[in-house]
Design a protein around this motif. Structure first.
Motif, PDB file in Angstrom:
ATOM      1  N   SER A 104       0.758  -1.245  -0.049  1.00 19.91           N
ATOM      2  CA  SER A 104       0.102  -0.098   0.027  1.00 19.91           C
ATOM      3  C   SER A 104       0.926   1.426  -0.063  1.00 19.91           C
ATOM      4  CB  SER A 104      -0.926   0.006   1.229  1.00 19.91           C
ATOM      5  OG  SER A 104      -1.938  -1.150   1.340  1.00 19.91           O
ATOM      6  N   TRP A 105       1.809   1.273   0.928  1.00 23.10           N
ATOM      7  CA  TRP A 105       2.781   2.479   0.752  1.00 23.10           C
ATOM      8  C   TRP A 105       3.550   2.521  -0.458  1.00 23.10           C
ATOM      9  CZ3 TRP A 105       0.895   1.693   5.777  1.00 23.10           C
ATOM     10  CH2 TRP A 105       0.779   2.806   6.355  1.00 23.10           C
ATOM     11  N   ARG A 106       4.079   1.475  -1.069  1.00 24.67           N
ATOM     12  CA  ARG A 106       4.701   1.406  -2.400  1.00 24.67           C
ATOM     13  C   ARG A 106       3.789   2.054  -3.460  1.00 24.67           C
ATOM     14  NH1 ARG A 106       6.549   2.053  -6.270  1.00 24.67           N
ATOM     15  NH2 ARG A 106       8.137   0.808  -7.358  1.00 24.67           N
ATOM     16  N   ILE A 107       2.628   1.413  -3.406  1.00 20.75           N
ATOM     17  CA  ILE A 107       1.791   1.905  -4.547  1.00 20.75           C
ATOM     18  C   ILE A 107       1.321   3.458  -4.265  1.00 20.75           C
ATOM     19  CG2 ILE A 107      -0.669   2.097  -5.567  1.00 20.75           C
ATOM     20  CD1 ILE A 107      -0.917  -1.046  -4.949  1.00 20.75           C
ATOM     21  N   LYS A 108       1.137   3.904  -3.154  1.00 21.56           N
ATOM     22  CA  LYS A 108       0.843   5.527  -2.790  1.00 21.56           C
ATOM     23  C   LYS A 108       1.845   6.215  -3.039  1.00 21.56           C
ATOM     24  CE  LYS A 108      -0.504   8.237   1.235  1.00 21.56           C
ATOM     25  NZ  LYS A 108       0.943   9.183   1.250  1.00 21.56           N
ATOM     26  N   ALA A 109       3.191   5.690  -3.130  1.00 21.15           N
ATOM     27  CA  ALA A 109       4.424   6.746  -3.344  1.00 21.15           C
ATOM     28  C   ALA A 109       4.318   6.830  -4.906  1.00 21.15           C
ATOM     29  CB  ALA A 109       5.730   5.939  -3.172  1.00 21.15           C
ATOM     30  N   GLN A 110       3.590   5.945  -5.889  1.00 19.99           N
ATOM     31  CA  GLN A 110       3.765   6.049  -7.249  1.00 19.99           C
ATOM     32  C   GLN A 110       2.139   6.671  -7.660  1.00 19.99           C
ATOM     33  OE1 GLN A 110       4.965   2.481  -9.469  1.00 19.99           O
ATOM     34  NE2 GLN A 110       2.860   2.752 -10.761  1.00 19.99           N
ATOM     35  N   ASP A 111       1.018   6.323  -7.010  1.00 14.58           N
ATOM     36  CA  ASP A 111      -0.227   6.964  -7.276  1.00 14.58           C
ATOM     37  C   ASP A 111      -1.101   7.107  -6.193  1.00 14.58           C
ATOM     38  OD1 ASP A 111      -2.700   7.311  -8.423  1.00 14.58           O
ATOM     39  OD2 ASP A 111      -2.948   5.282  -9.295  1.00 14.58           O
ATOM     40  N   PRO A 112      -1.002   8.269  -5.508  1.00 15.95           N
ATOM     41  CA  PRO A 112      -1.649   8.690  -4.441  1.00 15.95           C
ATOM     42  C   PRO A 112      -3.133   8.421  -4.416  1.00 15.95           C
ATOM     43  CG  PRO A 112       0.007  10.209  -5.199  1.00 15.95           C
ATOM     44  CD  PRO A 112      -0.311   9.505  -6.118  1.00 15.95           C
ATOM     45  N   LYS A 113      -3.733   8.444  -5.501  1.00 14.28           N
ATOM     46  CA  LYS A 113      -4.925   8.292  -5.592  1.00 14.28           C
ATOM     47  C   LYS A 113      -5.608   6.916  -5.860  1.00 14.28           C
ATOM     48  CE  LYS A 113      -6.122  13.052  -6.585  1.00 14.28           C
ATOM     49  NZ  LYS A 113      -6.792  14.137  -7.401  1.00 14.28           N
ATOM     50  N   ALA A 114      -4.808   5.921  -5.745  1.00 12.86           N
ATOM     51  CA  ALA A 114      -4.995   4.480  -6.394  1.00 12.86           C
ATOM     52  C   ALA A 114      -6.093   3.919  -5.854  1.00 12.86           C
ATOM     53  CB  ALA A 114      -3.827   3.786  -5.941  1.00 12.86           C
ATOM     54  N   ASN A 115      -6.770   3.031  -6.523  1.00 10.47           N
ATOM     55  CA  ASN A 115      -7.996   2.342  -5.937  1.00 10.47           C
ATOM     56  C   ASN A 115      -7.434   0.935  -6.057  1.00 10.47           C
ATOM     57  OD1 ASN A 115     -10.752   2.196  -4.884  1.00 10.47           O
ATOM     58  ND2 ASN A 115     -11.460   1.956  -6.940  1.00 10.47           N
ATOM     59  N   ILE A 116      -7.770   0.115  -4.953  1.00  9.49           N
ATOM     60  CA  ILE A 116      -6.764  -1.240  -4.966  1.00  9.49           C
ATOM     61  C   ILE A 116      -7.768  -2.439  -4.438  1.00  9.49           C
ATOM     62  CG2 ILE A 116      -4.907  -2.518  -3.523  1.00  9.49           C
ATOM     63  CD1 ILE A 116      -3.776   0.297  -3.024  1.00  9.49           C
ATOM     64  N   VAL A 117      -7.534  -3.371  -5.306  1.00  7.94           N
ATOM     65  CA  VAL A 117      -8.218  -4.914  -4.689  1.00  7.94           C
ATOM     66  C   VAL A 117      -7.076  -5.586  -4.503  1.00  7.94           C
ATOM     67  CG1 VAL A 117      -8.273  -5.597  -7.248  1.00  7.94           C
ATOM     68  CG2 VAL A 117      -9.706  -6.712  -5.508  1.00  7.94           C
ATOM     69  N   VAL A 118      -7.403  -6.488  -3.258  1.00  8.25           N
ATOM     70  CA  VAL A 118      -6.362  -7.338  -2.873  1.00  8.25           C
ATOM     71  C   VAL A 118      -7.036  -8.629  -2.848  1.00  8.25           C
ATOM     72  CG1 VAL A 118      -4.889  -7.868  -0.820  1.00  8.25           C
ATOM     73  CG2 VAL A 118      -5.146  -5.513  -1.507  1.00  8.25           C
ATOM     74  N   THR A 119      -6.110  -9.625  -3.382  1.00  7.60           N
ATOM     75  CA  THR A 119      -6.724 -11.030  -3.444  1.00  7.60           C
ATOM     76  C   THR A 119      -5.536 -12.031  -3.251  1.00  7.60           C
ATOM     77  OG1 THR A 119      -7.779 -12.575  -5.075  1.00  7.60           O
ATOM     78  CG2 THR A 119      -6.220 -11.263  -6.121  1.00  7.60           C
ATOM     79  N   PRO A 120      -5.953 -13.084  -2.635  1.00  4.48           N
ATOM     80  CA  PRO A 120      -4.935 -14.316  -2.548  1.00  4.48           C
ATOM     81  C   PRO A 120      -4.700 -14.754  -4.205  1.00  4.48           C
ATOM     82  CG  PRO A 120      -6.726 -14.704  -1.163  1.00  4.48           C
ATOM     83  CD  PRO A 120      -7.144 -13.433  -1.948  1.00  4.48           C
ATOM     84  N   SER A 121      -3.400 -15.417  -4.498  1.00  2.28           N
ATOM     85  CA  SER A 121      -3.166 -15.922  -5.608  1.00  2.28           C
ATOM     86  C   SER A 121      -3.563 -17.324  -5.954  1.00  2.28           C
ATOM     87  CB  SER A 121      -1.694 -15.978  -5.574  1.00  2.28           C
ATOM     88  OG  SER A 121      -1.120 -16.797  -4.626  1.00  2.28           O
ATOM     89  N   ASP A 122      -4.078 -18.235  -5.081  1.00  2.47           N
ATOM     90  CA  ASP A 122      -4.451 -19.584  -5.277  1.00  2.47           C
ATOM     91  C   ASP A 122      -5.946 -19.879  -5.040  1.00  2.47           C
ATOM     92  OD1 ASP A 122      -4.437 -19.052  -2.468  1.00  2.47           O
ATOM     93  OD2 ASP A 122      -3.248 -20.424  -1.821  1.00  2.47           O
ATOM     94  N   HIS A 123      -6.740 -19.031  -5.465  1.00  4.24           N
ATOM     95  CA  HIS A 123      -8.064 -19.386  -5.171  1.00  4.24           C
ATOM     96  C   HIS A 123      -8.588 -19.628  -6.685  1.00  4.24           C
ATOM     97  CE1 HIS A 123      -8.732 -17.356  -1.388  1.00  4.24           C
ATOM     98  NE2 HIS A 123      -7.893 -18.105  -1.169  1.00  4.24           N
ATOM     99  N   ILE A 124      -9.780 -20.093  -6.843  1.00  2.00           N
ATOM    100  CA  ILE A 124     -10.500 -20.335  -8.127  1.00  2.00           C
ATOM    101  C   ILE A 124     -11.884 -19.703  -8.148  1.00  2.00           C
ATOM    102  CG2 ILE A 124      -9.038 -22.472  -8.600  1.00  2.00           C
ATOM    103  CD1 ILE A 124     -12.021 -23.877  -8.623  1.00  2.00           C
ATOM    104  N   VAL A 125     -12.105 -19.294  -9.723  1.00  4.74           N
ATOM    105  CA  VAL A 125     -13.488 -18.656  -9.613  1.00  4.74           C
ATOM    106  C   VAL A 125     -14.246 -19.227 -11.014  1.00  4.74           C
ATOM    107  CG1 VAL A 125     -14.556 -16.554 -10.450  1.00  4.74           C
ATOM    108  CG2 VAL A 125     -12.746 -16.474  -8.554  1.00  4.74           C
ATOM    109  N   THR A 126     -15.294 -19.862 -10.780  1.00  3.50           N
ATOM    110  CA  THR A 126     -15.639 -20.449 -12.131  1.00  3.50           C
ATOM    111  C   THR A 126     -16.739 -19.358 -12.850  1.00  3.50           C
ATOM    112  OG1 THR A 126     -17.421 -21.282 -10.781  1.00  3.50           O
ATOM    113  CG2 THR A 126     -15.718 -22.663 -10.931  1.00  3.50           C
TER     114      THR A 126
END
Length: 351
Positions: free
Chosen positions: A95-117
């Motif tokens: 979050s701090w890393r993204i904020k340094a680049q894009d102070p108005k960022a809109n973020i979705v956080v997800t695990p990497s190992d789930h599935i969606v059908t």
């Protein structure tokens, strides 16, 4: 701008021998579709987030695997945790890393190992939630409509009496509930306002950084102190020094259970965290006898309710097995009752 954060540092090996600590399930073609779970995660966000705004947080052991599986990703968007500190420090760092680049960022956080059908419905839900958080101080978590009294998931109790004025599909969270025993889970699914906690979060960067400032000042001080090194060649060395000082705590405990503007969006798009061989069986295409076969040439005779995963074998023939796991990887063959899969870790340690 919309950003995607994928947490890919998990070391779980519950799918042994298919997955190991050196090569956990997010980097494996679990479904036999020619793509790993990590690649499928990136793919289903493709219409929602620009490639240059996709971030992967992982640990040093998996950096090369991530680069190999996501060759189009900017190298600087793969962030390396020097040690495991659960999800709150992971999310704070990115979050701090993204904020340094894009102070108005809109973020979705997800695990990497789930599935969606149902990817189309998934994209509709995520897009709707990101519209909601883009200009508000809301934190949204997705709540999966339960289909069984599952004891392996945490639950979200929602206040369904009134939806948000801005989005009729979004409701306030009453409480978060720990993984229940079977009797409690059976009570939950009798009610309409209990949902599985999928661990997928949506917020804007200002909201989540401010939440850390209020509820986790110690973690905040660590990442605030690095504001002058984000995006520079000195970043990794600084992270290696300061990150281990973070408390080992999940974002659920650190933020979600404390913050006030917490909302849930109930959803039903064929979700699973694929935590067990049994869950993989449920999410896989099955024959008339309830068997799921994942591999190039598998034949089952007089067998019922089996999950077979043999991607490296040229030909597999099975007769007379009911409710078994059959899995092969790198010369190790596992044949285990589905009802006994909790013993797989024991087998792994003894092998």
């Amino acid at each position: 701008m919309n950003h995607l954060v994928i947490m890919a540092g998990g070391v779980g090996s519950r799918f042994w021998p298919m997955s190991t600590a050196q090569h956990p399930k997010q980097f494996i073609d679990v479904l036999g579709v020619g793509k790993t779970l990590l690649q499928l995660t990136v793919e289903r966000f493709g219409q929602l987030v620009a490639p240059e705004n996709i971030w992967v947080v992982t640990n040093q052991a998996y950096i090369d695997i991530v680069r190999q599986q996501l060759p189009d990703m900017p190298v600087g968007n793969i962030l390396c945790e020097p040690c495991r500190r659960n999800t709150a420090p992971c999310i704070a760092y990115v979050s701090w890393r993204i904020k340094a680049q894009d102070p108005k960022a809109n973020i979705v956080v997800t695990p990497s190992d789930h599935i969606v059908t149902n990817v189309q419905e998934f994209q509709r839900i995520i897009s709707s939630c990101m519209d909601f958080t883009s200009d508000s101080d809301a934190i949204i978590t997705l709540g999966m409509k339960p289909t069984r009294p599952e004891t392996g998931y945490g639950y979200i109790q929602a206040d369904l009496s009134a939806s948000s004025l801005r989005n009729k599909q979004i409701f306030r969270v009453d409480s978060f509930r720990e993984k229940p025993d079977l009797e409690t889970a059976q009570q939950y699914i009798k009610k309409s306002n209990y949902f599985w906690n999928a661990g997928i979060f949506i917020w804007n960067v200002t909201t989540i950084v401010n939440a850390f400032r209020v509820y986790q000042p110690k973690i905040t001080r660590i990442f605030e102190s690095l504001n002058n090194v984000y995006g520079t060649p000195d970043e990794q060395a600084a992270i290696n020094e300061r990150f281990p000082q973070c408390e080992n705590i999940s974002v659920d405990y650190a933020i979600m259970e404390k913050a006030e503007e917490i909302f849930v969006c109930p959803a039903d798009f064929g979700w699973s965290d694929l935590g067990t061989w049994g869950s993989l069986l449920q999410q896989s295409q099955r024959d008339l006898y309830g068997n799921a076969a994942i591999g190039p040439d598998i034949q089952l005779f007089e067998s019922h309710g089996c999950i077979v995963h043999t991607m490296q074998e040229h030909r597999v023939i099975i007769q007379g097995l009911d409710d078994y796991i059959v899995a092969e990887n790198n010369g190790t063959l596992l044949i285990c009752k589905l009802s006994e899969e909790q013993r797989i870790k024991q087998f792994q340690e003894q092998s």
